[in-house]
Design an enzyme around this catalytic site. Structure first.
Site, PDB file in Angstrom:
ATOM      1  N   HIS A  59      18.110  58.539   6.289  1.00  0.00           N
ATOM      2  CA  HIS A  59      18.485  59.865   5.795  1.00  0.00           C
ATOM      3  C   HIS A  59      17.235  60.695   5.550  1.00  0.00           C
ATOM      4  O   HIS A  59      16.145  60.150   5.315  1.00  0.00           O
ATOM      5  CB  HIS A  59      19.275  59.740   4.498  1.00  0.00           C
ATOM      6  CG  HIS A  59      20.641  59.162   4.672  1.00  0.00           C
ATOM      7  ND1 HIS A  59      21.589  59.211   3.677  1.00  0.00           N
ATOM      8  CD2 HIS A  59      21.228  58.525   5.718  1.00  0.00           C
ATOM      9  CE1 HIS A  59      22.701  58.631   4.106  1.00  0.00           C
ATOM     10  NE2 HIS A  59      22.502  58.202   5.328  1.00  0.00           N
ATOM     11  N   GLU A  61      16.239  62.359   2.966  1.00  0.00           N
ATOM     12  CA  GLU A  61      15.588  62.078   1.688  1.00  0.00           C
ATOM     13  C   GLU A  61      14.750  60.803   1.755  1.00  0.00           C
ATOM     14  O   GLU A  61      13.627  60.769   1.232  1.00  0.00           O
ATOM     15  CB  GLU A  61      16.627  61.904   0.565  1.00  0.00           C
ATOM     16  CG  GLU A  61      17.520  63.102   0.356  1.00  0.00           C
ATOM     17  CD  GLU A  61      18.843  63.017   1.089  1.00  0.00           C
ATOM     18  OE1 GLU A  61      19.860  63.429   0.501  1.00  0.00           O
ATOM     19  OE2 GLU A  61      18.872  62.534   2.239  1.00  0.00           O
ATOM     20  N   CYS A  89      23.339  61.305  -1.198  1.00  0.00           N
ATOM     21  CA  CYS A  89      24.339  60.252  -1.311  1.00  0.00           C
ATOM     22  C   CYS A  89      23.877  59.248  -2.360  1.00  0.00           C
ATOM     23  O   CYS A  89      22.774  59.348  -2.912  1.00  0.00           O
ATOM     24  CB  CYS A  89      24.533  59.571   0.040  1.00  0.00           C
ATOM     25  SG  CYS A  89      23.124  58.542   0.546  1.00  0.00           S
ATOM     26  N   CYS A  92      20.519  57.468  -1.396  1.00  0.00           N
ATOM     27  CA  CYS A  92      19.359  58.330  -1.588  1.00  0.00           C
ATOM     28  C   CYS A  92      19.111  58.599  -3.069  1.00  0.00           C
ATOM     29  O   CYS A  92      17.962  58.646  -3.512  1.00  0.00           O
ATOM     30  CB  CYS A  92      19.533  59.633  -0.815  1.00  0.00           C
ATOM     31  SG  CYS A  92      19.511  59.370   0.978  1.00  0.00           S
TER      32      CYS A  92
END
EC number: 3.5.4.33
Length: 150
Positions: A59, A61, A89, A92
């Protein structure tokens, strides 16, 4: 150098995160972008790479946190702000918490998979969160992506 308000600063860096999201969109990735800022400068920028790397953990992040930690030479980002186009999410959010990021600014909420509903205490207790910065732009790029997939 002119003095800018915190809102102007946040919008500026969110636009940088949106540039990353647009790069992800161009690469066929879910268009989420992130930048890490320390002392008023971007020290890391990233976008989703889950398709490219065949890695569900890639992801925006996660990529930005790793890049920032590598640059700073340590795992804690206590003096940093993370700007991300969509609410993190749970995965993260956990990484943000472990990295002890001081401030998180995100654009659009993620009502299905966002941390606020699923794990509202995942961030470090001293982390400050600001939501809704350039929310319409952040939401629009996500909607644009998913319209092409349906």
């Amino acid at each position: 150098m002119p003095i800018t308000s915190q809102q102007q600063t946040d919008e500026h860096f969110m636009r940088m995160a949106l540039q990353e999201a647009n790069q992800a969109l161009a690469e066929g990735e879910i268009p989420i972008g992130a930048v890490v800022v320390a002392r008023g400068r971007i020290i890391a920028r990233a976008h989703n790479l889950t398709e490219t790397l065949h890695d569900v953990t890639a992801h925006a992040e996660m990529q930005a946190i790793t890049a920032a930690a590598n640059l700073l030479g340590g795992k804690y980002l206590t003096d940093c702000t993370l700007y991300v186009t969509v609410e993190p999410c749970v995965m993260c959010a956990g990484a943000i918490g472990w990295a002890q990021i001081k401030r998180v600014v995100y654009g659009a909420p993620d009502e299905k998979r966002g941390y606020a509903r699923l794990a509202p205490h995942a961030f470090h207790p001293k982390c400050n969160v600001l939501t809704g910065v350039l929310e319409a732009e952040c939401r629009d790029i996500m909607q644009q992506f998913f319209r092409t997939k349906r």
